[in-house]
Design a protein around this motif. Structure first.
Motif, PDB file in Angstrom:
ATOM      1  N   PHE A 230       2.357   6.549   1.563  1.00 29.84           N
ATOM      2  CA  PHE A 230       2.106   5.108   1.622  1.00 29.84           C
ATOM      3  C   PHE A 230       0.624   4.814   1.416  1.00 29.84           C
ATOM      4  CE2 PHE A 230       6.283   4.539   3.691  1.00 29.84           C
ATOM      5  CZ  PHE A 230       6.699   3.390   3.021  1.00 29.84           C
ATOM      6  N   TRP A 231      -0.231   5.637   2.020  1.00 27.66           N
ATOM      7  CA  TRP A 231      -1.676   5.438   1.897  1.00 27.66           C
ATOM      8  C   TRP A 231      -2.131   5.616   0.449  1.00 27.66           C
ATOM      9  CZ3 TRP A 231      -5.355   9.766   1.526  1.00 27.66           C
ATOM     10  CH2 TRP A 231      -6.687   9.341   1.516  1.00 27.66           C
ATOM     11  N   VAL A 232      -1.629   6.648  -0.200  1.00 26.29           N
ATOM     12  CA  VAL A 232      -1.991   6.901  -1.593  1.00 26.29           C
ATOM     13  C   VAL A 232      -1.493   5.769  -2.494  1.00 26.29           C
ATOM     14  CG1 VAL A 232      -1.608   8.418  -3.574  1.00 26.29           C
ATOM     15  CG2 VAL A 232      -2.082   9.406  -1.317  1.00 26.29           C
ATOM     16  N   ALA A 233      -0.264   5.327  -2.264  1.00 25.25           N
ATOM     17  CA  ALA A 233       0.326   4.279  -3.114  1.00 25.25           C
ATOM     18  C   ALA A 233      -0.356   2.935  -2.905  1.00 25.25           C
ATOM     19  CB  ALA A 233       1.821   4.164  -2.815  1.00 25.25           C
ATOM     20  N   ALA A 234      -0.670   2.614  -1.638  1.00 23.21           N
ATOM     21  CA  ALA A 234      -1.253   1.304  -1.336  1.00 23.21           C
ATOM     22  C   ALA A 234      -2.760   1.278  -1.540  1.00 23.21           C
ATOM     23  CB  ALA A 234      -0.920   0.905   0.103  1.00 23.21           C
ATOM     24  N   GLY A 235      -3.399   2.439  -1.391  1.00 21.78           N
ATOM     25  CA  GLY A 235      -4.848   2.495  -1.502  1.00 21.78           C
ATOM     26  C   GLY A 235      -5.560   2.109  -0.230  1.00 21.78           C
ATOM     27  N   ASN A 236      -4.855   1.438   0.681  1.00 27.67           N
ATOM     28  CA  ASN A 236      -5.477   0.991   1.923  1.00 27.67           C
ATOM     29  C   ASN A 236      -4.392   0.508   2.876  1.00 27.67           C
ATOM     30  OD1 ASN A 236      -7.152   0.011   3.919  1.00 27.67           O
ATOM     31  ND2 ASN A 236      -7.610  -1.886   2.835  1.00 27.67           N
ATOM     32  N   LEU A 237      -4.318   1.114   4.043  1.00 29.66           N
ATOM     33  CA  LEU A 237      -3.339   0.700   5.051  1.00 29.66           C
ATOM     34  C   LEU A 237      -3.983  -0.106   6.176  1.00 29.66           C
ATOM     35  CD1 LEU A 237      -1.067   3.876   5.431  1.00 29.66           C
ATOM     36  CD2 LEU A 237      -0.656   1.814   4.077  1.00 29.66           C
ATOM     37  N   ASP A 238      -5.299  -0.333   6.093  1.00 28.41           N
ATOM     38  CA  ASP A 238      -5.975  -1.092   7.139  1.00 28.41           C
ATOM     39  C   ASP A 238      -5.484  -2.539   7.164  1.00 28.41           C
ATOM     40  OD1 ASP A 238      -7.406   1.127   7.680  1.00 28.41           O
ATOM     41  OD2 ASP A 238      -9.385   0.262   7.335  1.00 28.41           O
ATOM     42  N   GLN A 242      -5.069 -10.611  12.335  1.00 29.78           N
ATOM     43  CA  GLN A 242      -5.117 -11.987  11.875  1.00 29.78           C
ATOM     44  C   GLN A 242      -5.521 -12.119  10.415  1.00 29.78           C
ATOM     45  OE1 GLN A 242      -7.183 -10.763  14.124  1.00 29.78           O
ATOM     46  NE2 GLN A 242      -9.302 -11.131  13.565  1.00 29.78           N
ATOM     47  N   ALA A 243      -6.164 -11.111   9.839  1.00 27.94           N
ATOM     48  CA  ALA A 243      -6.689 -11.266   8.486  1.00 27.94           C
ATOM     49  C   ALA A 243      -5.995 -10.329   7.511  1.00 27.94           C
ATOM     50  CB  ALA A 243      -8.193 -10.984   8.480  1.00 27.94           C
ATOM     51  N   SER A 244      -5.910 -10.781   6.277  1.00 25.60           N
ATOM     52  CA  SER A 244      -5.210 -10.003   5.263  1.00 25.60           C
ATOM     53  C   SER A 244      -6.147  -9.021   4.588  1.00 25.60           C
ATOM     54  CB  SER A 244      -4.604 -10.934   4.220  1.00 25.60           C
ATOM     55  OG  SER A 244      -4.068 -10.188   3.148  1.00 25.60           O
ATOM     56  N   LYS A 245      -6.038  -7.748   4.951  1.00 24.14           N
ATOM     57  CA  LYS A 245      -6.707  -6.684   4.209  1.00 24.14           C
ATOM     58  C   LYS A 245      -5.646  -5.815   3.537  1.00 24.14           C
ATOM     59  CE  LYS A 245     -10.011  -4.339   6.054  1.00 24.14           C
ATOM     60  NZ  LYS A 245     -10.712  -3.480   7.024  1.00 24.14           N
ATOM     61  N   TYR A 246      -4.416  -6.295   3.515  1.00 23.61           N
ATOM     62  CA  TYR A 246      -3.307  -5.519   2.984  1.00 23.61           C
ATOM     63  C   TYR A 246      -2.666  -6.292   1.833  1.00 23.61           C
ATOM     64  CZ  TYR A 246      -1.940  -8.414   6.901  1.00 23.61           C
ATOM     65  OH  TYR A 246      -1.835  -9.440   7.793  1.00 23.61           O
ATOM     66  N   GLN A 247      -1.781  -5.621   1.136  1.00 25.45           N
ATOM     67  CA  GLN A 247      -1.271  -6.186  -0.102  1.00 25.45           C
ATOM     68  C   GLN A 247       0.027  -6.973   0.059  1.00 25.45           C
ATOM     69  OE1 GLN A 247      -2.027  -2.984   0.413  1.00 25.45           O
ATOM     70  NE2 GLN A 247      -3.859  -2.640  -0.798  1.00 25.45           N
ATOM     71  N   ASN A 248       0.784  -6.719   1.115  1.00 23.13           N
ATOM     72  CA  ASN A 248       2.084  -7.387   1.255  1.00 23.13           C
ATOM     73  C   ASN A 248       2.491  -7.437   2.716  1.00 23.13           C
ATOM     74  OD1 ASN A 248       3.337  -4.788   1.883  1.00 23.13           O
ATOM     75  ND2 ASN A 248       3.004  -4.339  -0.283  1.00 23.13           N
ATOM     76  N   ALA A 249       3.654  -8.019   2.980  1.00 28.36           N
ATOM     77  CA  ALA A 249       4.075  -8.277   4.354  1.00 28.36           C
ATOM     78  C   ALA A 249       4.586  -7.049   5.088  1.00 28.36           C
ATOM     79  CB  ALA A 249       5.150  -9.365   4.365  1.00 28.36           C
ATOM     80  N   TYR A 250       5.117  -6.063   4.379  1.00 30.42           N
ATOM     81  CA  TYR A 250       5.792  -4.967   5.083  1.00 30.42           C
ATOM     82  C   TYR A 250       4.875  -3.800   5.447  1.00 30.42           C
ATOM     83  CZ  TYR A 250       5.929  -2.193   0.742  1.00 30.42           C
ATOM     84  OH  TYR A 250       5.599  -1.462  -0.359  1.00 30.42           O
ATOM     85  N   LEU A 251       3.744  -3.624   4.743  1.00 32.35           N
ATOM     86  CA  LEU A 251       2.889  -2.464   4.995  1.00 32.35           C
ATOM     87  C   LEU A 251       2.389  -2.364   6.438  1.00 32.35           C
ATOM     88  CD1 LEU A 251       0.697  -1.888   1.805  1.00 32.35           C
ATOM     89  CD2 LEU A 251       2.327  -0.317   2.861  1.00 32.35           C
ATOM     90  N   PRO A 252       1.912  -3.441   7.063  1.00 27.90           N
ATOM     91  CA  PRO A 252       1.463  -3.322   8.452  1.00 27.90           C
ATOM     92  C   PRO A 252       2.564  -2.860   9.402  1.00 27.90           C
ATOM     93  CG  PRO A 252       0.640  -5.331   7.495  1.00 27.90           C
ATOM     94  CD  PRO A 252       1.636  -4.777   6.525  1.00 27.90           C
TER      95      PRO A 252
END
Length: 371
Positions: A230-238, A242-252
């Motif tokens: 998941f980390w490799v595919a997303a590039g960032n799991l942080d 409250q703030a969006s540092k992620y790409q979509n709703a399900y990753l967090p």
């Protein structure tokens, strides 16, 4: 009842992750960086101690959680508000913030950063409302809906409902930041909605003894590999709460669930080692004081650096400031944790004990006078 050392150790790992995250450190476990799981972990850990079959009266539930959570946070809001006035006078201008009773009592329910050292306090009222909701509302609904039916079916329905609510909250947050329409009045509600799933996940995890599936090394290795993919595919799991540092709703949600499972298994292994269980268990049992004071611990390091002339007070631009972060972050983590533990053990606990003894003696004398 025998204390579960695994939970203490996991709580210790969790609070060290919080401190590490605030010390600008990924602690070298990139798929499991602190901001990929640490706050959902604490809602999960609190949920472990919730029983949905137990109906509690509303008044005692609120009083219990006010005493356990809000009483301490509000007191230290006041203490750090006073301290910031002094620091601003001595040149630490970043900490200048007008003293306000409204901010002391209300800011923790929103941004929580009015007096900077309290920036992490937002978690406390959020947990308070989550606990009260589950004890007052959820438990009654569960007992009502499971009468004459399958408790497992009702629990599953609730879990899926909370998951959908959490995903909706994350999706709304992503859109809010993408469109630059951030409304801080809505942030506490989004945090609450996101936290519901992880709190209830902890309750069901304990209820159905799910920890038995995490005792094997093969399972832990598999969890690590999946999270890494998941980390490799997303590039960032942080992500923040409250703030969006992620790409979509399900990753967090996915990264938090995988991380919680992984570290629960690791904690079970570490709990069998006497040295690890003592150290991490002690930190875990005192995770609340660490949450309250670790940013002040960071600041004390900076005060020493100012005293020896390495930096100037004006250089300390906030509670997260670290001198030479790349090389110094382990020192900030260690000192921030140790200072927090010392404040609680050598200041807060003695004062609390003395205050309780004084109040008890006054009450005894008052009752004796009435008799």
């Amino acid at each position: 009842m025998v204390r579960n050392l695994s939970v203490d150790v996991l709580r210790g790992i969790g609070i060290l992750s919080v401190v590490a995250g605030h010390a600008s450190s990924g602690v070298a476990l990139y798929p499991f960086t602190p901001y990929s799981f640490h706050m959902p972990l604490f809602f999960f850990l609190s949920g472990i101690f919730f029983s949905e079959q137990r109906i509690e009266k509303i008044g005692p539930v609120i009083v219990k959680n006010v005493r356990a959570l809000l009483l301490y946070s509000t007191f230290f809001y006041f203490a750090y508000a006073c301290l910031c006035q002094i620091l601003a006078y001595y040149g630490f201008t970043a900490f200048a913030e007008p003293f306000s009773v409204q901010k002391i009592f209300m800011n923790q329910f929103g941004g929580s950063g009015a007096y900077l050292f309290t920036a992490a306090y937002w978690f406390i009222p959020c947990l308070f409302f989550v606990r009260v909701y589950f004890s007052v509302v959820h438990a009654r609904l569960f007992v009502l809906l499971s009468r004459g039916g399958s408790g497992l079916f009702v629990s599953t329905a609730f879990l899926l409902s909370y998951l959908l609510v959490g995903l909706a909250a994350v999706g709304y947050s992503v859109n809010m930041y993408d469109t630059q329409t951030v409304d801080w009045d809505k942030i506490p509600y989004l945090r609450f909605a996101f936290a519901l799933f992880f709190y209830y996940l902890g309750a069901l995890f304990q209820k159905y003894n799910c920890q038995r599936f995490l005792k094997h090394v093969v399972v832990l290795v598999s969890l690590y590999v999946i999270q890494q993919q998941f980390w490799v595919a997303a590039g960032n799991l942080d992500f923040w709460m409250q703030a969006s540092k992620y790409q979509n709703a399900y990753l967090p949600v996915v990264s938090s669930v995988l991380s919680i499972a992984f570290f629960y298994g690791v904690s079970d292994i570490l709990a069998r080692n006497e040295s690890c269980s003592k150290l991490l268990g002690y930190i875990g049992r005192n995770s609340f004081p660490v949450l309250l004071h670790h940013l002040f611990g960071f600041f004390l390091i900076n005060v020493v650096l100012c005293m020896v002339g390495v930096i100037k007070p004006a250089d300390v631009t906030g509670p997260y400031y670290q001198w030479d972060t790349v090389h110094s972050w382990p020192f900030y983590i260690a000192i921030g944790t140790l200072i927090s533990l010392a404040i609680d053990r050598y200041l807060v606990q003695p004062v609390t004990r003395s205050s309780k003894q004084l109040l008890a003696s006054k009450w005894k004398a008052l009752r004796a006078g009435r008799c």
